[in-house]
Write a protein that holds these residues in place. Sequence first.
Motif, mmCIF file in Angstrom:
data_model
loop_
_atom_site.group_PDB
_atom_site.id
_atom_site.type_symbol
_atom_site.label_atom_id
_atom_site.label_comp_id
_atom_site.label_asym_id
_atom_site.label_seq_id
_atom_site.Cartn_x
_atom_site.Cartn_y
_atom_site.Cartn_z
ATOM 1 N N CYS A 1 -2.921 0.474 28.347
ATOM 2 C CA CYS A 1 -1.883 0.045 28.071
ATOM 3 C C CYS A 1 -1.622 -1.036 27.768
ATOM 4 O O CYS A 1 -1.231 -2.616 27.654
ATOM 5 N N TYR B 1 -2.989 2.388 35.406
ATOM 6 C CA TYR B 1 -3.528 0.688 36.560
ATOM 7 C C TYR B 1 -2.325 -0.130 36.444
ATOM 8 O O TYR B 1 -2.101 -0.777 36.228
ATOM 9 N N LYS C 1 -0.880 -4.217 36.902
ATOM 10 C CA LYS C 1 0.293 -5.328 36.621
ATOM 11 C C LYS C 1 0.741 -5.309 38.024
ATOM 12 O O LYS C 1 1.165 -6.412 37.512
ATOM 13 N N TYR D 1 -4.807 -5.557 33.076
ATOM 14 C CA TYR D 1 -4.257 -4.412 32.762
ATOM 15 C C TYR D 1 -4.352 -4.313 31.162
ATOM 16 O O TYR D 1 -4.271 -2.861 30.952
#
Length: 267
Positions: free
Chosen positions: A55, A37, A41, A49
């Motif tokens: 993450c 992802y 970010k 995120y």
Amino acid sequence: VISRISPSVTPFPPGFEQQYFSEGERTFIEAPFGCKYDDLKKKGEYEKYLQASLCRNDPEAIIYRSNDEAKKAQATGSVELFKIAAVIALKKQADLSQEILRGVAIAQEAFNRFSNDKKLVVTIANEDDTEDTKTAEDIARFLAEDRNRKGILGVIGHFNSTTTQAAAPSYEENGLVAISVTSTAPRKTETIPNGVVLNSYMFRTALNDSFAVNELLKHISENGYRKVVVIHDNTIYSEAFKELVKNVFPAKVNLLIPDECNLSGAK
């Protein structure tokens, strides 16, 4: 409070702030641990995120999310912002730099969670660990002068002993405290002429290399080694470590220390 900061004599290179500093405007760390992802970010959608699978342990994103929350709280007029900077080296020391940022992120979250009227914002400065003293000096000078504009209270960094020494004069001149957690070269003395030179505004938390050299000597003695080759480069850390070895190792250990052994360009 009387400001000790004087205007910069030498201008910063074009794009200097955009290249080295961020409070969330740009990212320095690629998404870790196989996170898919990274686009979130890069767009600054840190909450989405961090909620994504794999993450949640990205310290840079955690810090930027906390910064965003603090700035939104200030916009309502309910809180006062305080700011510190963290100078790390993500290009060559990514893992250790992220560990430092995790500590910063935890402290920031804890402070902001339990403080109702004051919030902490963190500026990340990516020094890249090139051991370029000019870059270190410029970063320190920028942070010292930025203190006058944006209220920076202190600095965590710099990363190695060479850049820590280079940055120290700017912090002393402008009354800004810095704490390096990774610089380990011993201070300059008569027996360690290539040691690091610091001042009363630059602190360090790591043990200096004399402890490592003593442990190395203990290991060599316990295993009966009699010949030791010291490979070094031209950094403050390496040269001071070499001098420690020469001072600490007994005469019965045959030390080979080549006069010309500069590995700074080796790969």
